[in-house]
Design a protein around this motif. Structure first.
Motif, PDB file in Angstrom:
ATOM      1  N   HIS A 169      -4.261  16.673  54.218  1.00 47.53           N
ATOM      2  CA  HIS A 169      -3.655  18.007  54.159  1.00 47.53           C
ATOM      3  C   HIS A 169      -2.221  17.845  53.655  1.00 47.53           C
ATOM      4  CE1 HIS A 169      -7.166  19.653  56.080  1.00 47.53           C
ATOM      5  NE2 HIS A 169      -7.026  18.855  57.135  1.00 47.53           N
ATOM      6  N   LEU A 170      -2.100  17.731  52.340  1.00 44.62           N
ATOM      7  CA  LEU A 170      -0.833  17.315  51.741  1.00 44.62           C
ATOM      8  C   LEU A 170       0.282  18.317  51.990  1.00 44.62           C
ATOM      9  CD1 LEU A 170       0.585  15.174  50.081  1.00 44.62           C
ATOM     10  CD2 LEU A 170      -0.209  16.307  48.005  1.00 44.62           C
ATOM     11  N   ARG A 171      -0.037  19.586  51.921  1.00 45.08           N
ATOM     12  CA  ARG A 171       1.033  20.576  52.100  1.00 45.08           C
ATOM     13  C   ARG A 171       1.639  20.485  53.502  1.00 45.08           C
ATOM     14  NH1 ARG A 171      -1.870  25.905  49.324  1.00 45.08           N
ATOM     15  NH2 ARG A 171      -2.472  24.857  47.387  1.00 45.08           N
ATOM     16  N   GLU A 172       0.778  20.311  54.505  1.00 49.00           N
ATOM     17  CA  GLU A 172       1.286  20.181  55.872  1.00 49.00           C
ATOM     18  C   GLU A 172       2.090  18.900  56.045  1.00 49.00           C
ATOM     19  OE1 GLU A 172      -1.664  21.043  54.978  1.00 49.00           O
ATOM     20  OE2 GLU A 172      -2.282  22.858  56.038  1.00 49.00           O
ATOM     21  N   VAL A 173       1.640  17.830  55.414  1.00 48.74           N
ATOM     22  CA  VAL A 173       2.365  16.561  55.504  1.00 48.74           C
ATOM     23  C   VAL A 173       3.737  16.691  54.875  1.00 48.74           C
ATOM     24  CG1 VAL A 173       2.404  14.164  54.708  1.00 48.74           C
ATOM     25  CG2 VAL A 173       0.287  15.144  55.615  1.00 48.74           C
ATOM     26  N   LEU A 174       3.802  17.312  53.692  1.00 45.30           N
ATOM     27  CA  LEU A 174       5.082  17.465  52.994  1.00 45.30           C
ATOM     28  C   LEU A 174       6.051  18.351  53.764  1.00 45.30           C
ATOM     29  CD1 LEU A 174       3.781  17.927  49.337  1.00 45.30           C
ATOM     30  CD2 LEU A 174       5.000  15.957  50.229  1.00 45.30           C
TER      31      LEU A 174
ATOM     32  N   SER B 261      -2.031   8.567  41.997  1.00 46.44           N
ATOM     33  CA  SER B 261      -2.921   9.574  42.581  1.00 46.44           C
ATOM     34  C   SER B 261      -2.130  10.639  43.337  1.00 46.44           C
ATOM     35  CB  SER B 261      -3.918   8.902  43.532  1.00 46.44           C
ATOM     36  OG  SER B 261      -4.737   7.986  42.846  1.00 46.44           O
ATOM     37  N   LEU B 262      -1.134  10.205  44.085  1.00 45.18           N
ATOM     38  CA  LEU B 262      -0.324  11.152  44.841  1.00 45.18           C
ATOM     39  C   LEU B 262       0.514  12.012  43.903  1.00 45.18           C
ATOM     40  CD1 LEU B 262       0.580  12.190  47.583  1.00 45.18           C
ATOM     41  CD2 LEU B 262       2.305  10.385  47.640  1.00 45.18           C
ATOM     42  N   ILE B 263       1.082  11.419  42.865  1.00 47.64           N
ATOM     43  CA  ILE B 263       1.903  12.174  41.917  1.00 47.64           C
ATOM     44  C   ILE B 263       1.060  13.223  41.205  1.00 47.64           C
ATOM     45  CG2 ILE B 263       3.299  12.018  39.826  1.00 47.64           C
ATOM     46  CD1 ILE B 263       4.524  10.913  42.522  1.00 47.64           C
ATOM     47  N   GLU B 264      -0.171  12.865  40.834  1.00 41.22           N
ATOM     48  CA  GLU B 264      -1.055  13.839  40.180  1.00 41.22           C
ATOM     49  C   GLU B 264      -1.277  15.044  41.087  1.00 41.22           C
ATOM     50  OE1 GLU B 264      -5.582  14.253  38.364  1.00 41.22           O
ATOM     51  OE2 GLU B 264      -4.817  12.292  38.959  1.00 41.22           O
ATOM     52  N   GLN B 265      -1.550  14.791  42.361  1.00 42.16           N
ATOM     53  CA  GLN B 265      -1.790  15.893  43.287  1.00 42.16           C
ATOM     54  C   GLN B 265      -0.532  16.738  43.462  1.00 42.16           C
ATOM     55  OE1 GLN B 265      -4.856  16.402  44.355  1.00 42.16           O
ATOM     56  NE2 GLN B 265      -4.246  18.322  45.299  1.00 42.16           N
ATOM     57  N   LEU B 266       0.624  16.087  43.524  1.00 40.19           N
ATOM     58  CA  LEU B 266       1.877  16.831  43.666  1.00 40.19           C
ATOM     59  C   LEU B 266       2.141  17.708  42.445  1.00 40.19           C
ATOM     60  CD1 LEU B 266       4.191  14.056  45.174  1.00 40.19           C
ATOM     61  CD2 LEU B 266       3.212  16.024  46.371  1.00 40.19           C
ATOM     62  N   LEU B 267       1.878  17.165  41.249  1.00 39.01           N
ATOM     63  CA  LEU B 267       2.106  17.946  40.031  1.00 39.01           C
ATOM     64  C   LEU B 267       1.153  19.128  39.948  1.00 39.01           C
ATOM     65  CD1 LEU B 267       2.675  15.096  37.404  1.00 39.01           C
ATOM     66  CD2 LEU B 267       4.396  16.585  38.449  1.00 39.01           C
ATOM     67  N   ARG B 268      -0.067  18.942  40.430  1.00 43.45           N
ATOM     68  CA  ARG B 268      -1.026  20.049  40.417  1.00 43.45           C
ATOM     69  C   ARG B 268      -0.639  21.139  41.414  1.00 43.45           C
ATOM     70  NH1 ARG B 268      -5.607  18.933  37.626  1.00 43.45           N
ATOM     71  NH2 ARG B 268      -6.134  16.758  37.214  1.00 43.45           N
TER      72      ARG B 268
ATOM     73  N   GLY C 243      10.581  25.271  49.798  1.00 43.63           N
ATOM     74  CA  GLY C 243      11.402  24.800  50.903  1.00 43.63           C
ATOM     75  C   GLY C 243      11.347  23.295  51.091  1.00 43.63           C
ATOM     76  N   VAL C 244      11.155  22.872  52.339  1.00 42.07           N
ATOM     77  CA  VAL C 244      11.153  21.454  52.695  1.00 42.07           C
ATOM     78  C   VAL C 244      10.022  20.726  51.978  1.00 42.07           C
ATOM     79  CG1 VAL C 244      10.843  19.810  54.583  1.00 42.07           C
ATOM     80  CG2 VAL C 244      12.247  21.843  54.925  1.00 42.07           C
ATOM     81  N   ALA C 245       8.845  21.359  51.907  1.00 37.07           N
ATOM     82  CA  ALA C 245       7.688  20.719  51.262  1.00 37.07           C
ATOM     83  C   ALA C 245       7.970  20.437  49.794  1.00 37.07           C
ATOM     84  CB  ALA C 245       6.453  21.600  51.403  1.00 37.07           C
ATOM     85  N   LEU C 246       8.579  21.381  49.089  1.00 39.23           N
ATOM     86  CA  LEU C 246       8.887  21.177  47.675  1.00 39.23           C
ATOM     87  C   LEU C 246       9.953  20.100  47.514  1.00 39.23           C
ATOM     88  CD1 LEU C 246       8.497  21.996  44.736  1.00 39.23           C
ATOM     89  CD2 LEU C 246      10.204  23.808  45.071  1.00 39.23           C
ATOM     90  N   ALA C 247      10.955  20.092  48.388  1.00 47.55           N
ATOM     91  CA  ALA C 247      12.009  19.079  48.308  1.00 47.55           C
ATOM     92  C   ALA C 247      11.423  17.683  48.525  1.00 47.55           C
ATOM     93  CB  ALA C 247      13.093  19.365  49.348  1.00 47.55           C
ATOM     94  N   ASN C 248      10.515  17.544  49.475  1.00 45.96           N
ATOM     95  CA  ASN C 248       9.883  16.241  49.715  1.00 45.96           C
ATOM     96  C   ASN C 248       8.996  15.829  48.552  1.00 45.96           C
ATOM     97  OD1 ASN C 248      11.006  15.675  52.261  1.00 45.96           O
ATOM     98  ND2 ASN C 248       9.478  16.930  53.316  1.00 45.96           N
ATOM     99  N   ALA C 249       8.299  16.793  47.952  1.00 44.54           N
ATOM    100  CA  ALA C 249       7.468  16.499  46.782  1.00 44.54           C
ATOM    101  C   ALA C 249       8.329  15.989  45.637  1.00 44.54           C
ATOM    102  CB  ALA C 249       6.687  17.736  46.362  1.00 44.54           C
ATOM    103  N   LYS C 250       9.448  16.644  45.372  1.00 46.04           N
ATOM    104  CA  LYS C 250      10.343  16.224  44.305  1.00 46.04           C
ATOM    105  C   LYS C 250      10.899  14.817  44.572  1.00 46.04           C
ATOM    106  CE  LYS C 250      11.897  20.793  42.719  1.00 46.04           C
ATOM    107  NZ  LYS C 250      13.068  21.694  42.555  1.00 46.04           N
ATOM    108  N   SER C 251      11.198  14.549  45.830  1.00 40.77           N
ATOM    109  CA  SER C 251      11.726  13.228  46.175  1.00 40.77           C
ATOM    110  C   SER C 251      10.697  12.136  45.885  1.00 40.77           C
ATOM    111  CB  SER C 251      12.108  13.200  47.660  1.00 40.77           C
ATOM    112  OG  SER C 251      12.535  11.918  48.046  1.00 40.77           O
ATOM    113  N   LEU C 252       9.426  12.399  46.205  1.00 42.77           N
ATOM    114  CA  LEU C 252       8.372  11.424  45.939  1.00 42.77           C
ATOM    115  C   LEU C 252       8.171  11.220  44.443  1.00 42.77           C
ATOM    116  CD1 LEU C 252       5.836  12.561  48.663  1.00 42.77           C
ATOM    117  CD2 LEU C 252       6.820  10.276  48.477  1.00 42.77           C
TER     118      LEU C 252
END
Length: 474
Positions: A196-201, A215-222, A229-238
């Motif tokens: 559950h990536l959104r909840e994790v982020l 694999s993780l970057i592909e899912q984040l880009l999709r 908010g926090v989830a988007l900031a963590n995604a960008k950091s990864l």
């Protein structure tokens, strides 16, 4: 297990348990108890048989085991070849090739015992990587799997991350595991989908446990459009961490060369670092005094360092459909690195059914990736219409086109445009995929025509594209 049980049988017990676990996660009581007896008897920790214990945990408690995993699954071809060579050479040297029977028996016994130990370690790393169960996956489980996959890569003589798609050259494993890289990537992608990536982020503590991977970057880009908010900031950091890691590897490869041929019309600078010592000695050898054992130097010679740098234009066109995500990430980063070289003018275009000019952000691959939108189909002529006006001097232009070339029924118009550009003098490089380990299917219609055109499709490791670009730009 009694001491009398042969080592060959012990090894078979361990491998039968491995197969049983891989194809049926239910515990086989007889195999489990027999395997436990084998492991304890050879002095290995019972935790090797616990599927819930990571290899990291085992080597933390038993650090002496860590070196045993390195190259664990690499065939020992050199030792075998040396033994055969010694046997062949013995008669010619007048040596009796007949071995000491007792010594040979001892060596065979040690080899069989070593194979049992190897079977226990191999079983552990394979089971942890390939038996992933079903259902939801936590951030901790993904992190543990990535760590265990890294140990498998080490066992194959690679560095962690190489076979899964990211950070360096994949070593030759002697044909032992053909296609393993894509297989590992597929397992990792499945684990990411089950998480559950959104909840994790949205939870900084959980997000911090994630390790960036393709694999993780592909899912984040999709999914980036659904994050905030926090989830988007963590995604960008990864994403930024992954970009920086890949860029470090690619930059090393690119910077091994200098751009431009030596310009001998410019006199060399007469400074010590440019002194050509070998040439100076050679040219002054006639001044050598044997009596004094001294060389008198009339003239110093210096190396030419000035380079003739004709401005080169590099146009990179990247298919951003979902099937090309790893190539898009790699080439976006590669374009930014070449953009940092002197006298190289880099332009970047991404397309699916529409084309977007990403040149203003070519020095910032992180920003480029945030502006891409994965998915859709392929409409190459739209991208060609954007790329052609950028060709000012064909002889000084290289056009790199990254795609699987499966078009929306516009194959002929795209190929005709490519053929015309190529014949104008542009260096055209078609690329089917630029991944770290896998291969990707390329439209056979295009593959054959590019071959006839004298521009065969590059597929495979990104090193191939780096080599082609360095050859053109130097």
């Amino acid at each position: 297990m009694p001491e009398a049980v042969p080592d060959d049988n012990r090894r078979q017990v361990l491998y039968w348990r491995l197969l049983a676990r891989l194809f049926d996660p239910e515990e086989q009581a007889g195999l489990e108890s027999a395997s436990l007896a084998v492991v304890e008897d050879i002095g290995l920790p019972p935790a090797l048989l616990d599927p819930q214990t990571s290899v990291d945990s085992i080597v933390q408690r038993h650090p002496e085991l860590a070196p045993e995993f390195d190259g664990l699954m690499v065939p020992d071809a050199h030792a075998h070849a040396d033994a055969e060579a010694d046997a062949d050479a013995a008669p010619a040297l007048g040596i009796d090739p007949a071995p000491d029977t007792e010594a040979t028996a001892d060596e065979d016994a040690r080899d069989r015992a070593a194979e049992v130990r190897r079977a226990a370690l191999v079983s552990k790393v394979l089971l942890n990587v390939f038996s992933t169960g079903s259902g939801a996956v936590s951030a901790g489980q993904l992190s543990r799997w990535q760590s265990d996959a890294g140990w498998l890569e080490r066992a194959l003589g690679s560095r962690p991350g190489e076979l899964r798609g990211g950070r360096g050259t994949t070593p030759d494993t002697g044909g032992l595991v053909p296609g393993l890289g894509p297989e590992l990537g597929a397992i990792e992608a499945d684990l990411v989908r089950r998480m559950h990536l959104r909840e994790v982020l949205a939870d900084p503590a959980l997000a911090a446990r994630l390790t960036p991977s393709m694999s993780l970057i592909e899912q984040l880009l999709r999914d980036k459009g659904n994050l905030s908010g926090v989830a988007l900031a963590n995604a960008k950091s990864l994403i930024r961490r992954f970009v920086d890691e890949v860029a470090e590897v690619l930059r090393t490869q690119v910077e091994k060369t200098t751009v431009g041929a030596l310009d001998r019309s410019v006199p060399p600078k007469r400074v010590y670092r440019n002194l050509d010592l070998d040439r100076t000695i050679w040219k002054n050898l006639t001044n050598y005094s044997p009596e004094e054992e001294r060389l008198y130097v009339d003239r110093l010679y210096y190396r030419h360092t000035a380079r003739r740098t004709t401005p080169q234009r590099l146009i990179v066109v990247v298919d951003q459909s979902g099937s090309m995500v790893d190539s898009m990430v790699n080439c976006t980063i590669l374009a930014s690195i070449f953009a940092g070289l002197p006298k190289v003018d880099v332009h970047l275009i991404a397309y699916d059914t529409r084309a977007i000019d990403l040149t203003p952000w070519v020095n910032e691959p992180f920003e480029v990736l945030l502006r891409t939108k994965l998915g859709g189909g392929n409409d190459g002529p739209v991208a060609m219409a954007m790329a052609r006006p950028k060709i000012a001097e064909p002889k000084n232009t290289v056009l790199v086109w990254i795609s699987d070339f499966y078009e929306f029924d516009r194959s002929q118009p795209l190929f005709e445009g490519i053929e015309e550009v190529h014949r104008s003098g542009v260096k055209f490089i078609p690329v089917g995929s630029v991944t770290s380990s896998g291969r990707q299917e390329v439209n056979p219609w295009f593959r054959e025509r590019f071959k006839t055109l004298g521009t065969p499709v590059i597929s495979g490791h990104i090193d191939k594209l780096v080599h082609e670009l360095k050859t053109f730009l130097t």
